[in-house]
Write an enzyme that holds these catalytic residues in place. Sequence first.
Site, PDB file in Angstrom:
ATOM      1  N   GLY A 143       0.840  -1.191   0.000  1.00 23.08           N
ATOM      2  CA  GLY A 143       0.000   0.000   0.000  1.00 23.08           C
ATOM      3  C   GLY A 143       0.872   1.237   0.000  1.00 23.08           C
ATOM      4  CD  GLN A 175       3.382   5.705   3.074  1.00 19.44           C
ATOM      5  OE1 GLN A 175       2.445   5.225   2.456  1.00 19.44           O
ATOM      6  NE2 GLN A 175       4.331   4.963   3.607  1.00 19.44           N
ATOM      7  CB  CYS A 187       5.166   1.957   7.745  1.00 14.85           C
ATOM      8  SG  CYS A 187       4.701   3.479   6.887  1.00 14.85           S
ATOM      9  CG  LEU A 188       6.655   0.984   1.718  1.00 16.47           C
ATOM     10  CD1 LEU A 188       5.986   1.342   0.402  1.00 16.47           C
ATOM     11  CD2 LEU A 188       7.784  -0.019   1.517  1.00 16.47           C
ATOM     12  CG  HIS A 198      -0.672   1.118   7.324  1.00 15.34           C
ATOM     13  ND1 HIS A 198       0.265   0.600   8.206  1.00 15.34           N
ATOM     14  CD2 HIS A 198       0.033   1.925   6.474  1.00 15.34           C
ATOM     15  CE1 HIS A 198       1.464   1.089   7.903  1.00 15.34           C
ATOM     16  NE2 HIS A 198       1.357   1.888   6.856  1.00 15.34           N
ATOM     17  CD  GLU A 199      -1.375   2.391   2.799  1.00 12.09           C
ATOM     18  OE1 GLU A 199      -0.835   3.504   2.919  1.00 12.09           O
ATOM     19  OE2 GLU A 199      -0.733   1.327   2.880  1.00 12.09           O
ATOM     20  CG  HIS A 242       0.322   6.665   5.849  1.00 10.58           C
ATOM     21  ND1 HIS A 242       1.437   7.089   6.539  1.00 10.58           N
ATOM     22  CD2 HIS A 242       0.563   5.367   5.540  1.00 10.58           C
ATOM     23  CE1 HIS A 242       2.310   6.083   6.635  1.00 10.58           C
ATOM     24  NE2 HIS A 242       1.799   5.016   6.042  1.00 10.58           N
TER      25      HIS A 242
HETATM   26  O1  GNR Z   1       4.105  -2.658   2.670  1.00 10.55           O
HETATM   27  C1  GNR Z   1       3.414  -2.526   3.684  1.00 10.55           C
HETATM   28  N1  GNR Z   1       3.114  -3.605   4.420  1.00 10.55           N
HETATM   29  C2  GNR Z   1       2.200  -3.602   5.452  1.00 10.55           C
HETATM   30  C3  GNR Z   1       2.155  -4.712   6.291  1.00 10.55           C
HETATM   31  C4  GNR Z   1       1.244  -4.777   7.322  1.00 10.55           C
HETATM   32  C5  GNR Z   1       0.368  -3.749   7.520  1.00 10.55           C
HETATM   33  C6  GNR Z   1       0.405  -2.622   6.714  1.00 10.55           C
HETATM   34  C7  GNR Z   1       1.306  -2.554   5.683  1.00 10.55           C
HETATM   35  S1  GNR Z   1       1.317  -1.163   4.637  1.00 10.55           S
HETATM   36  C8  GNR Z   1       2.967  -1.175   4.099  1.00 10.55           C
HETATM   37  C9  GNR Z   1       3.191  -0.125   3.025  1.00 10.55           C
HETATM   38  C10 GNR Z   1       2.992   1.249   3.624  1.00 10.55           C
HETATM   39  O2  GNR Z   1       3.786   1.776   4.341  1.00 10.55           O
HETATM   40  N2  GNR Z   1       1.862   1.833   3.374  1.00 10.55           N
HETATM   41  O3  GNR Z   1       1.591   3.017   3.935  1.00 10.55           O
HETATM   42 NI    NI Z   2       2.703   3.097   5.763  1.00 13.52          NI
END
Ligand code: GNR
Ligand code: NI
Length: 169
Positions: free
Chosen positions: A46, A51, A92-93, A134-135, A138
């Site tokens: 995601g 980001q 998270c990236l 999660h997104e 953000h």
């Molecule tokens: O790549 C991602 N893996 C992930 C694993 C578990 C829960 C959420 C994520 S999202 C993350 C990519 C990211 O940072 N998206 O904002």
């Molecule tokens: Ni993230």
Amino acid sequence: MALLTILTYPDPRLHTVAKPVAVVDERIRQLIADMTETMYDAKGIGLAATQVDVHERVIVIDVSEEHNQPLALINPVIEWASSDRIKGEEGCLSVPGIYDGVERAHQVRVSALDPDGQPITIEAEGLESICLQHEIDHLQGKVFVEHLSFLKRTRIRSKILKAQRESQR
Ligand code: GNR
Ligand code: NI
């Protein structure tokens, strides 16, 4: 197409609250194309516009095994979240090398616009539900580490800042 630069925690720009997209036009479709390319390049499931330092309500996700089912959502809103919870290991990236458990709603219903500007509703559970939450966090300026304890967050911040100092030398 272009790869975009992903901001790294604790960059204060990650705490910006994104504005709704007013018109779904070519500019937004280009942003989606670039975000999707950036997500795949970084091996993420995601990515939120926040980001990549674009503070508009756009997310892309792909939780498929083959990484061939991208989904782009504009102005996503969580219409409903189940009261039953699920705890998943999140990464998270924008927080490289850090993984920890976060409890979230097991199921969600999200409404949004698709890249053609048409309204869509998605019902998700498990990993897709976690990823959507999660997104959407953000876009509100919230990074997953803010679901962890203050102590863990402090340790994560120090660890990343130290790694950044060491990579500068
Ligand atoms: O790549 C991602 N893996 C992930 C694993 C578990 C829960 C959420 C994520 S999202 C993350 C990519 C990211 O940072 N998206 O904002
Ligand atoms: Ni993230």
